[in-house]
Design a protein around this motif. Structure first.
Motif, PDB file in Angstrom:
ATOM      1  N   UNK A  73      26.381  19.230 -73.740  1.00  0.00           N
ATOM      2  CA  UNK A  73      26.530  18.328 -74.875  1.00  0.00           C
ATOM      3  C   UNK A  73      25.296  17.450 -74.989  1.00  0.00           C
ATOM      4  N   UNK A  74      24.836  17.261 -76.209  1.00  0.00           N
ATOM      5  CA  UNK A  74      23.646  16.435 -76.415  1.00  0.00           C
ATOM      6  C   UNK A  74      23.956  15.350 -77.445  1.00  0.00           C
ATOM      7  N   UNK A  75      23.681  14.113 -77.069  1.00  0.00           N
ATOM      8  CA  UNK A  75      23.770  12.994 -78.005  1.00  0.00           C
ATOM      9  C   UNK A  75      22.357  12.689 -78.495  1.00  0.00           C
ATOM     10  N   UNK A  76      22.200  12.561 -79.824  1.00  0.00           N
ATOM     11  CA  UNK A  76      20.866  12.368 -80.403  1.00  0.00           C
ATOM     12  C   UNK A  76      20.654  10.934 -80.877  1.00  0.00           C
ATOM     13  N   UNK A  77      19.388  10.570 -81.003  1.00  0.00           N
ATOM     14  CA  UNK A  77      19.037   9.371 -81.739  1.00  0.00           C
ATOM     15  C   UNK A  77      19.087   9.700 -83.230  1.00  0.00           C
ATOM     16  N   UNK A  78      19.075   8.663 -84.066  1.00  0.00           N
ATOM     17  CA  UNK A  78      19.299   8.875 -85.502  1.00  0.00           C
ATOM     18  C   UNK A  78      18.055   9.327 -86.270  1.00  0.00           C
ATOM     19  N   UNK A  79      16.958   9.587 -85.574  1.00  0.00           N
ATOM     20  CA  UNK A  79      15.729   9.975 -86.282  1.00  0.00           C
ATOM     21  C   UNK A  79      15.814  11.365 -86.899  1.00  0.00           C
ATOM     22  N   UNK A  80      16.786  12.178 -86.475  1.00  0.00           N
ATOM     23  CA  UNK A  80      16.965  13.517 -87.048  1.00  0.00           C
ATOM     24  C   UNK A  80      18.444  13.735 -87.346  1.00  0.00           C
ATOM     25  N   UNK A  81      18.722  14.739 -88.162  1.00  0.00           N
ATOM     26  CA  UNK A  81      20.090  15.193 -88.396  1.00  0.00           C
ATOM     27  C   UNK A  81      20.291  16.488 -87.626  1.00  0.00           C
ATOM     28  N   UNK A  82      21.489  16.673 -87.071  1.00  0.00           N
ATOM     29  CA  UNK A  82      21.748  17.866 -86.270  1.00  0.00           C
ATOM     30  C   UNK A  82      21.535  19.161 -87.058  1.00  0.00           C
ATOM     31  N   UNK A  83      21.904  19.154 -88.326  1.00  0.00           N
ATOM     32  CA  UNK A  83      21.783  20.397 -89.098  1.00  0.00           C
ATOM     33  C   UNK A  83      20.329  20.853 -89.206  1.00  0.00           C
ATOM     34  N   UNK A  84      19.404  19.933 -88.999  1.00  0.00           N
ATOM     35  CA  UNK A  84      17.980  20.281 -89.085  1.00  0.00           C
ATOM     36  C   UNK A  84      17.422  20.815 -87.770  1.00  0.00           C
ATOM     37  N   UNK A  85      18.053  20.490 -86.656  1.00  0.00           N
ATOM     38  CA  UNK A  85      17.453  20.821 -85.353  1.00  0.00           C
ATOM     39  C   UNK A  85      18.355  21.634 -84.428  1.00  0.00           C
ATOM     40  N   UNK A  86      19.668  21.747 -84.711  1.00  0.00           N
ATOM     41  CA  UNK A  86      20.584  22.337 -83.731  1.00  0.00           C
ATOM     42  C   UNK A  86      20.289  23.809 -83.441  1.00  0.00           C
ATOM     43  N   UNK A  87      19.848  24.557 -84.438  1.00  0.00           N
ATOM     44  CA  UNK A  87      19.548  25.976 -84.195  1.00  0.00           C
ATOM     45  C   UNK A  87      18.373  26.133 -83.237  1.00  0.00           C
ATOM     46  N   UNK A  88      17.371  25.291 -83.417  1.00  0.00           N
ATOM     47  CA  UNK A  88      16.204  25.355 -82.525  1.00  0.00           C
ATOM     48  C   UNK A  88      16.579  24.930 -81.110  1.00  0.00           C
ATOM     49  N   UNK A  89      17.441  23.921 -80.989  1.00  0.00           N
ATOM     50  CA  UNK A  89      17.893  23.492 -79.663  1.00  0.00           C
ATOM     51  C   UNK A  89      18.671  24.614 -78.978  1.00  0.00           C
TER      52      UNK A  89
END
Length: 299
Positions: A63-79
């Motif tokens: 599980x990863x908690x993110x800072x608000x500088x990005x939205x998950x839909x923009x980065x989750x596939x790459x992660x």
């Protein structure tokens, strides 16, 4: 090759990246920063992503908690791809302190039951010779497996018999959301050789006492006949559906038979119909007594 499944959570800042099997068998891990990651090369790598705030490793997911500088839909596939590449290239997810026991191969498959709240998890090995039902975590002294299952917040009741575990869930989750996690947990639990049930403790429970020979011998003849009918003709069918039926009492004055329903049968929408149209009619016919009545007690 490992394929990661992306699962959102109720917390919009946290996304789970699920594996097909358990990756943490000894505990749950939380990493707040890169200095915390001595025992997790994967978590260390993830902290090089500038938006990663916290990394959790537990059960079959990261599980990863993110800072608000990005939205998950923009980065989750790459992660997800980064995690897949790391694991498929032999990277270590987490180093657990204890030496892992030699695994005992186990297979667990899932069967539906007539009760939509209950699923049956069937193993390729005997789990217990004495059936046992657990309504809450306080009742699980005899079953370490049941105790662990109650740590899942959606688990309402656990019933264990022969080679399967029937689990009743709360409505908070749908089965398709949690089935893979539960199946994987039970599989790993069995492979690690952990205790499912302490048979000696189970034998001391009141419900087990009613299955013993001395108890049977002290009953009246009609009660003995009823038990034999239930054991031979009824129990195999309800066990196939992930449940159990047990004789409770017979009142000779009003011809009332009380039975206890367990597992998938307990609270099942179709259980009343089954009792009236099936078991009651069977007892009337086989005991040659049309006054017989059957009353169900949900354990």
């Amino acid at each position: 090759m490992e394929n990661i499944t992306i699962k959102p959570t109720q917390n919009a800042a946290i996304v789970k990246f699920e594996f097909s099997d358990f990756i943490a068998q000894k505990g749950n891990y939380e990493f707040k920063n890169i200095d915390d990651t001595a025992n997790s090369p994967l978590a260390r790598q993830l902290f090089y992503l500038p938006f990663v705030k916290t990394v959790y490793i537990s059960g079959n997911f990261v599980g990863i908690e993110k800072y608000s500088i990005v939205e998950w839909e923009d980065v989750q596939d790459e992660v997800a791809k980064q995690i897949e590449d790391f694991v498929n290239n032999g990277g270590i997810i987490v180093q657990e302190s204890e030496v892992t026991k030699k695994k005992l191969p186990a297979t667990v498959y899932v069967e539906s039951t007539p009760n939509p709240a209950v699923l049956k998890f069937v193993a390729n090995k005997l789990l217990t010779k004495t059936s046992a039902e657990f309504k809450n975590i306080d009742e699980t002294a005899a079953s370490p497996l049941a105790k662990e299952l109650f740590k899942f917040p959606f688990v309402k009741e656990v019933f264990i018999d022969e080679n399967y575990v029937s689990i009743t869930k709360y409505a908070v989750n749908e089965w398709d959301e949690v089935t893979p996690e539960v199946r994987s947990f039970i599989k790993v639990y069995l492979e690690n050789g952990n205790t499912v049930i302490d048979e000696e403790l189970i034998q001391k429970l009141p419900q087990a006492e009613k299955q013993q020979e001395a108890y049977f011998d002290n009953l009246d003849v009609t009660s003995q006949k009823i038990i034999n009918i239930l054991e031979e003709y009824v129990k195999p069918a309800v066990q196939a559906d992930g449940g159990n039926i047990a004789f409770e009492s017979y009142d000779e004055a009003d011809k009332r038979v009380k039975v206890v329903l367990q597992g998938a049968c307990s609270g099942c929408p179709s259980s009343t119909f089954t009792l009236k149209s099936g078991i009651e009619n069977m007892l009337k016919d086989m005991l040659n007594d049309n006054d017989i009545k059957v009353e169900a007690i949900n354990a």
